[in-house]
Design an enzyme around this catalytic site. Structure first.
Site, PDB file in Angstrom:
ATOM      1  N   ARG A 137       0.856  -1.179   0.000  1.00 24.56           N
ATOM      2  CA  ARG A 137       0.000   0.000   0.000  1.00 24.56           C
ATOM      3  C   ARG A 137       0.894   1.233   0.000  1.00 24.56           C
ATOM      4  NH1 ARG A 137      -3.289  -2.925  -1.583  1.00 24.56           N
ATOM      5  NH2 ARG A 137      -5.416  -3.335  -0.833  1.00 24.56           N
ATOM      6  N   ASP A 195       3.353   0.038  -7.737  1.00 22.90           N
ATOM      7  CA  ASP A 195       1.970  -0.240  -8.138  1.00 22.90           C
ATOM      8  C   ASP A 195       0.977   0.504  -7.261  1.00 22.90           C
ATOM      9  OD1 ASP A 195      -0.008  -1.674  -9.714  1.00 22.90           O
ATOM     10  OD2 ASP A 195      -0.427  -2.830  -7.901  1.00 22.90           O
ATOM     11  N   GLU A 225      -4.153   8.074  -4.702  1.00 20.90           N
ATOM     12  CA  GLU A 225      -4.535   7.406  -5.945  1.00 20.90           C
ATOM     13  C   GLU A 225      -5.874   7.953  -6.439  1.00 20.90           C
ATOM     14  OE1 GLU A 225      -4.416   3.158  -5.413  1.00 20.90           O
ATOM     15  OE2 GLU A 225      -2.308   3.167  -4.827  1.00 20.90           O
ATOM     16  N   HIS A 240      -2.012   0.832  -9.913  1.00 18.04           N
ATOM     17  CA  HIS A 240      -2.637  -0.108  -8.976  1.00 18.04           C
ATOM     18  C   HIS A 240      -3.381  -1.202  -9.753  1.00 18.04           C
ATOM     19  CE1 HIS A 240      -4.166  -0.413  -4.568  1.00 18.04           C
ATOM     20  NE2 HIS A 240      -4.034  -1.608  -5.109  1.00 18.04           N
TER      21      HIS A 240
END
Length: 329
Positions: free
Chosen positions: A242, A266, A271, A290
Site C-alpha cells: 500500500r 503499483d 490514488e 494499482h
C-alpha cells in the site's frame, strides 16, 4: 429450510453467477448488474458509479435489506451497511487488503464477518515484482532511450541472479514473491510481522526491497528517509503493498538523487497519482496504476474462493481468509 440470500454487489460474468447459485443447496442469488457500477475494464470491482433512478435506488435498497451474505461491499454507502442490510452476516471482499477500508468506514466495529481475497493476486503480483526488478537490473530505460535514438551500441549488462532480495510481509503474496526470486537464483531474506524490527539490520545488504505487507499502524511509514538511506547505492524498491507504507517525499528525493537504481510502484500515497507528482517524470520509476494484481482470470479465482467459503459457511465450518480485527488484516 429457509434460503440463504447471496447478494452479488459487483459486476460478475454470468457463468460465475451461475456457479455461485449452484454452489450449495438453498442458496438464492440476488444479482441485478444494471444497478451496479459499470466496469471500466475486465475484473474491475470499482467501476464507474451509476446514477440510479428513484425506482433503481429503491430496488438496490430492497436487495441489500434481503441479503444474508454479500459478494463485495455496498458500492453506494458502505459505512451504513449494517443499517441498509440488517440481515447481513458475512461479506466476501474482492481485495486482499481491506484493513484500512473497514476501519475508515467503521465496519470493523460491527458484528459482520469479513473474508478477503488474499492469495488470489499472489502470482500476478509476484510477476510484477520480478518484472520491476529486471526492468532496472537489465537497464530497460536506457535501452528504450537508445532505441528511440536509433543508436546501436553494445554494452555490458547486469544480472539478477546472485542478488539479495528482502521481502517484507510473508502472507500468500510475500511467500509467492520469495519463491519467484529464489527460482531466479536470488538470496531471499523474508521478514514477517514478527521480524519487522530487524528491517534496519538487513537493509544495507539488500539489493532489491519488495514490500508485500498490509497497511497497519505498524507498517504505515515503515520505509522513510532513514531506511532508504540504509539501502546500498543502486538498490531497487518494489512496492506492491500500500502506498502509505512508504514515505513518498523521501522516496522521491532518493530517486531524484540517483541513489537508487529505481522503483517499481503499483501503489501510491494518493490514488490516482496526481498529475503533478514528480514520480511521473523520473526515468528511474516504473508507474503502474494499482493494476498489477488484475488479470483476466481474477473473477474465476475469486468465485472459486467464494464458493468454497459459501459451502463452509453453510456447514458451520471455519472460513478461509478471515479478516482479523485485532491484526487489521
Amino acid at each position: 429450510m429457509p434460503q440463504t440470500a447471496v447478494l452479488i454487489a459487483t459486476y460478475l460474468e454470468p457463468e460465475h453467477v451461475g456457479r455461485i447459485a449452484a454452489a450449495a443447496p438453498g442458496v438464492e442469488v440476488l444479482y441485478e448488474p444494471e444497478l451496479l457500477p459499470i466496469p471500466r475494464y475486465r475484473c474491475d470491482h470499482t467501476g464507474t458509479p451509476r446514477t440510479l433512478s428513484a425506482a433503481g435506488n429503491a430496488r438496490w435498497e430492497q436487495l441489500l435489506a434481503g441479503a444474508d451474505i454479500a459478494f463485495d461491499f455496498d458500492w453506494q454507502d458502505p459505512a451504513r451497511l449494517p443499517q441498509r442490510a440488517p440481515r447481513l452476516r458475512w461479506v466476501q471482499a474482492t481485495s486482499a487488503g481491506i484493513g484500512g477500508f473497514v476501519q475508515r468506514t467503521g465496519l470493523e466495529r460491527t458484528g459482520i464477518t469479513f473474508t478477503t481475497a488474499a492469495g488470489i493476486h499472489a502470482v500476478p503480483l509476484a510477476e510484477f515484482a520480478v518484472t520491476g526488478a529486471l526492468y532496472f537490473v537489465k537497464g530497460v530505460p536506457e535501452l528504450r532511450r537508445r532505441q528511440a535514438a536509433h543508436r546501436w551500441e553494445r554494452y555490458t549488462t547486469a544480472q539478477l541472479a546472485g542478488r539479495t532480495v528482502t521481502v517484507v510481509g510473508l502472507g500468500g503474496m510475500g511467500r509467492q514473491v520469495a519463491r519467484s526470486f529464489e527460482a531466479l537464483g536470488c538470496t531471499v531474506v523474508g521478514l514477517g510481522r514478527d521480524r519487522i524490527a530487524e528491517l534496519d539490520e538487513v537493509l544495507p545488504a539488500t539489493d532489491v526491497l519488495v514490500l508485500c505487507c498490509p497497511l497497519t499502524p505498524q507498517t504505515e511509514g515503515l520505509i522513510g528517509a532513514a531506511q532508504l538511506g540504509r539501502l546500498p547505492e543502486g538498490a531497487i524498491l518494489v512496492n506492491i503493498s500500500r502506498g502509505p507504507v512508504v514515505d513518498e517525499p523521501a522516496l522521491i528525493e532518493a530517486l531524484a538523487g540517483d541513489r537508487l537504481a529505481g522503483a517499481a510502484l503499483d501503489v501510491f500515497a494518493t490514488e490516482p497519482l496526481p498529475a503533478d507528482s514528480p514520480l511521473w517524470g523520473l526515468d528511474n520509476v516504473l508507474v503502474s496504476p494499482h493494476s498489477a494484481s488484475t488479470v483476466a482470470t481474477e473473477n474465476a479465482a475469486i468465485t472459486d474462493l467464494f464458493c468454497d467459503n459459501l459451502r463452509r459457511y453453510l456447514a458451520g465450518e471455519p472460513l478461509r481468509n478471515l479478516y482479523h480485527r485485532d491484526r487489521g488484516y
